[in-house]
Design a protein around this motif. Structure first.
Motif, mmCIF file in Angstrom:
data_model
loop_
_atom_site.group_PDB
_atom_site.id
_atom_site.type_symbol
_atom_site.label_atom_id
_atom_site.label_comp_id
_atom_site.label_asym_id
_atom_site.label_seq_id
_atom_site.Cartn_x
_atom_site.Cartn_y
_atom_site.Cartn_z
ATOM 1 N N TRP A 119 0.849 -1.188 0.000
ATOM 2 C CA TRP A 119 0.000 0.000 0.000
ATOM 3 C C TRP A 119 0.886 1.239 0.000
ATOM 4 O O TRP A 119 1.860 1.319 0.757
ATOM 5 C CB TRP A 119 -0.898 0.020 1.231
ATOM 6 N N TYR A 120 0.529 2.171 -0.841
ATOM 7 C CA TYR A 120 1.160 3.480 -0.894
ATOM 8 C C TYR A 120 0.085 4.518 -0.599
ATOM 9 O O TYR A 120 -1.109 4.232 -0.689
ATOM 10 C CB TYR A 120 1.755 3.736 -2.284
ATOM 11 N N ARG A 121 0.521 5.706 -0.275
ATOM 12 C CA ARG A 121 -0.435 6.788 -0.083
ATOM 13 C C ARG A 121 0.129 8.099 -0.609
ATOM 14 O O ARG A 121 1.336 8.284 -0.668
ATOM 15 C CB ARG A 121 -0.830 6.931 1.392
ATOM 16 N N GLN A 122 -0.801 8.966 -0.966
ATOM 17 C CA GLN A 122 -0.405 10.279 -1.458
ATOM 18 C C GLN A 122 -1.344 11.322 -0.883
ATOM 19 O O GLN A 122 -2.557 11.293 -1.140
ATOM 20 C CB GLN A 122 -0.441 10.316 -2.987
ATOM 21 N N ALA A 123 -0.780 12.198 -0.087
ATOM 22 C CA ALA A 123 -1.537 13.309 0.489
ATOM 23 C C ALA A 123 -1.444 14.504 -0.462
ATOM 24 O O ALA A 123 -0.508 14.587 -1.270
ATOM 25 C CB ALA A 123 -0.989 13.664 1.857
ATOM 26 N N PRO A 124 -2.375 15.420 -0.380
ATOM 27 C CA PRO A 124 -2.358 16.593 -1.261
ATOM 28 C C PRO A 124 -1.037 17.350 -1.168
ATOM 29 O O PRO A 124 -0.561 17.652 -0.069
ATOM 30 C CB PRO A 124 -3.517 17.444 -0.738
ATOM 31 N N GLY A 125 -0.440 17.615 -2.300
ATOM 32 C CA GLY A 125 0.802 18.368 -2.343
ATOM 33 C C GLY A 125 2.036 17.579 -1.966
ATOM 34 O O GLY A 125 3.131 18.147 -1.869
ATOM 35 N N LYS A 126 1.875 16.280 -1.753
ATOM 36 C CA LYS A 126 3.018 15.452 -1.357
ATOM 37 C C LYS A 126 3.244 14.329 -2.358
ATOM 38 O O LYS A 126 2.351 13.980 -3.127
ATOM 39 C CB LYS A 126 2.804 14.882 0.045
ATOM 40 N N GLN A 127 4.439 13.751 -2.296
ATOM 41 C CA GLN A 127 4.739 12.633 -3.170
ATOM 42 C C GLN A 127 4.113 11.358 -2.636
ATOM 43 O O GLN A 127 3.852 11.221 -1.433
ATOM 44 C CB GLN A 127 6.256 12.457 -3.280
ATOM 45 N N ARG A 128 3.893 10.438 -3.531
ATOM 46 C CA ARG A 128 3.387 9.127 -3.122
ATOM 47 C C ARG A 128 4.476 8.422 -2.308
ATOM 48 O O ARG A 128 5.653 8.428 -2.676
ATOM 49 C CB ARG A 128 3.007 8.302 -4.343
ATOM 50 N N GLU A 129 4.068 7.801 -1.208
ATOM 51 C CA GLU A 129 5.019 7.136 -0.326
ATOM 52 C C GLU A 129 4.552 5.734 0.034
ATOM 53 O O GLU A 129 3.348 5.460 0.085
ATOM 54 C CB GLU A 129 5.224 7.948 0.960
#
Length: 120
Positions: A35-45
């Motif tokens: 699982w990866y996640r991406q918050a607004p204005g941030k890179q996918r991690e």
């Protein structure tokens, strides 16, 4: 080949949420899932990953709170999120290293994102 994710939604801080992702279609084998996640204005991690032998890897920010597991028979990976925090708010993406057929190399596939929102 398709990765179908489900389980996102709105949850209060300190609460729990479970995300599920299933690989479907015709393929030879699924290797590492994650699982990866991406918050607004941030890179996918990377949030967490699990090998076919169930060796796990977690981002420092979720260690002790999130648990990743898988069912090889169902080609499914689950992310159990406990003690969620507002900073966990993001679009969560399922990922799988998958071999389409015996003669092909494995490649990474992505599922559609599922929104997780943690209210304070």
């Amino acid at each position: 080949v398709q990765l179908q994710a489900s389980g996102g939604g709105l949850v209060q801080a300190g609460g729990s949420l479970s995300l599920s992702c299933a690989a479907s279609g015709s393929f030879f084998r699924v290797y590492t899932m994650g699982w990866y996640r991406q918050a607004p204005g941030k890179q996918r991690e990377l949030v967490a990953s699990i090998t076919r032998d169930s060796n796990t890897n977690y981002a420092d920010s979720v260690k002790g709170r999130f648990t990743i597991s898988r069912d090889n028979a169902k080609n499914t990976v689950i992310l159990q999120m406990n003690g969620v925090k507002p900073e966990d708010t993001a679009v969560y993406y399922c990922n799988a290293d998958l071999r389409p057929d015996y003669y092909s190399r494995s490649t990474y596939y992505w599922g559609q994102g599922t929104q997780v929102t943690v209210s304070s």
